[in-house]
Write a protein that holds these residues in place. Structure first.
Motif, mmCIF file in Angstrom:
data_model
loop_
_atom_site.group_PDB
_atom_site.id
_atom_site.type_symbol
_atom_site.label_atom_id
_atom_site.label_comp_id
_atom_site.label_asym_id
_atom_site.label_seq_id
_atom_site.Cartn_x
_atom_site.Cartn_y
_atom_site.Cartn_z
ATOM 1 N N UNK A 53 -23.402 -2.228 57.269
ATOM 2 C CA UNK A 53 -22.169 -1.713 57.852
ATOM 3 C C UNK A 53 -21.022 -1.683 56.874
ATOM 4 N N UNK A 54 -20.759 -2.791 56.207
ATOM 5 C CA UNK A 54 -19.561 -2.853 55.350
ATOM 6 C C UNK A 54 -19.860 -2.492 53.906
ATOM 7 N N UNK A 55 -20.931 -1.752 53.653
ATOM 8 C CA UNK A 55 -21.208 -1.280 52.293
ATOM 9 C C UNK A 55 -20.925 0.209 52.230
ATOM 10 N N UNK A 56 -20.459 0.707 51.066
ATOM 11 C CA UNK A 56 -20.103 2.122 50.998
ATOM 12 C C UNK A 56 -21.327 3.036 51.061
ATOM 13 N N UNK A 57 -21.123 4.239 51.651
ATOM 14 C CA UNK A 57 -22.151 5.265 51.670
ATOM 15 C C UNK A 57 -21.605 6.418 50.834
ATOM 16 N N UNK A 58 -22.445 6.965 49.996
ATOM 17 C CA UNK A 58 -21.969 8.000 49.080
ATOM 18 C C UNK A 58 -22.394 9.367 49.583
#
Lengths: 146, 244
Positions: A96-101
């Protein structure tokens, strides 16, 4: 190249009406990075930046299942040769709290783990630092963190 | 020798700005250790603790110096004594201790930047560059780049650093491992608040990490990367109706 093929992601049936129609089908991001995915090389290495008629593709993923997430090493077919690379971001949503590119980003690497390029302009995820593996070298040449 | 004057001028400007709080302790540590070890004929090399500057007043002089790796030429005993006299007027820093080998001191000492730099000097590391990373970049507090004379030298330095860290760390702190064990020219260790990179001088010239970490976005290699532009026939996906 990668950018042209990115534009086709997401629409399927309207292709016949366009002049630059390509004969491959595209699907939404299914399982991060696997064999035959086209990736975007984000460092300033000569191999990654010089244009070629085919986008760099993954031909092998060095994990137990064939799926590559952030921090996994893969083998690319790039400019008619093979090169190892490290995944630094993918389109598939992760934690959830990790970036998606918005693109599947990859950094070229030598066999001994040294990065081929000298700078990375694209932002790198900060959770790379906590992961098990040798990422300090990539973080050292990165310019932005996300 | 105008080179030395140039760099002295630059360093005196840094000292005046008082950028780093721990800097006083660090420089005094250098002087104290040199006095303690003079009997063993230990060549003390000072090091500059640079910080990433937001205002680039000294940019031109800095870039001038950087290209020639002025660190090892700069630091002779006369410059260290000059710093010593300027730093004596500053207030004592609490809790500062000289690194000693007695085991009863282990619990009181912390494996901080002073300890690390002194052990690197003890290992005859060349061109120690300590950069204080600003708070906005939440990476580490200190970024250290060190040169070695050969692969064996780098490996020995890295292993010794790990050994000292293991001896001095508390049990709640995680272990540190050496990354790049099988690489022959570049090894690094991440100690949480500090990151050390051991490189051969040639590799150091290829990557120029000090330039990147001091001139963050003003680095020339970064600006040489061409801006990525979309091709002319690019169609933005949102403009099309997606039917599946």
């Amino acid at each position: 190249m990668v950018l042209i093929s990115r534009s086709f992601t997401g629409f399927l049936t309207q292709l016949s009406s366009l002049t630059h129609h390509n004969a491959f089908s595209v699907s939404a991001a299914a399982a991060a990075i696997q064999k035959m995915t086209r990736v975007r090389v984000v460092d300033n290495s000569p191999q990654g930046t010089t244009p070629w008629h085919r986008a760099p593709r993954v031909i092998h993923v060095y994990t137990k299942n064939g799926v590559g997430k952030v921090g996994d090493r893969v083998l690319l077919a790039i400019k008619g040769g093979k090169k190892k690379a490290l995944i630094v971001g993918h389109k598939m949503p992760g934690e959830r709290m990790n970036p998606r590119f918005d693109s599947n980003n990859v950094v070229l690497i030598e066999d001994n783990g040294n990065p081929t390029g000298t700078r990375i302009k694209v932002p790198l995820p900060t959770h790379l630092r906590k992961m098990e593996g040798e990422y300090s070298k990539l973080l050292a040449i990165a310019s932005r963190f996300v | 020798m105008c080179f030395l004057n140039f760099s002295r001028q630059f360093l005196s400007q840094i000292l005046q700005h008082n950028i780093i709080q721990g800097y006083t302790g660090v420089v005094r540590g250098a002087c104290l250790i040199s006095k303690a070890r003079r009997s063993t004929q230990f060549l003390c090399r000072g090091y500059t603790c640079l910080s990433s500057q937001q205002s680039f007043l000294h940019l031109s002089t800095f870039q001038n110096c950087m290209g020639r790796y002025f660190f090892s030429e700069l630091h002779r005993k006369d410059t260290i004594s000059q710093w010593n006299s300027t730093e004596k007027s500053r207030t004592q820093q609490d809790g500062y201790e000289i690194e000693s080998d007695s085991s009863h001191r282990k619990l009181q000492e912390k494996f901080n930047i002073d300890v690390l730099v002194s052990l690197l000097r003890q290992e005859n590391a060349a061109d120690i560059c300590v950069i204080k990373v600003p708070e906005d970049i939440q990476y580490a507090d200190y970024f250290i780049v060190v040169s070695g004379s050969s692969t064996r030298h780098l490996r020995a330095m890295a292993l010794y650093a790990i050994k000292v860290y293991k001896y001095m760390k508390k049990d709640c702190e995680p272990n540190a491992k050496i990354e790049g064990q099988d690489a022959e020219d570049w090894m690094c260790i991440d100690f949480g608040s500090m990151v050390v990179h051991f490189m051969l001088p040639e590799t150091r010239g290829v990557y120029e990490l000090e330039k990147l970490w001091t001139l963050r976005s003003f680095d020339e290699k970064l600006s040489n990367i061409p801006v990525e532009t979309l091709p002319e026939d690019f169609i933005y996906a949102a403009d099309f109706n997606v039917t599946k």
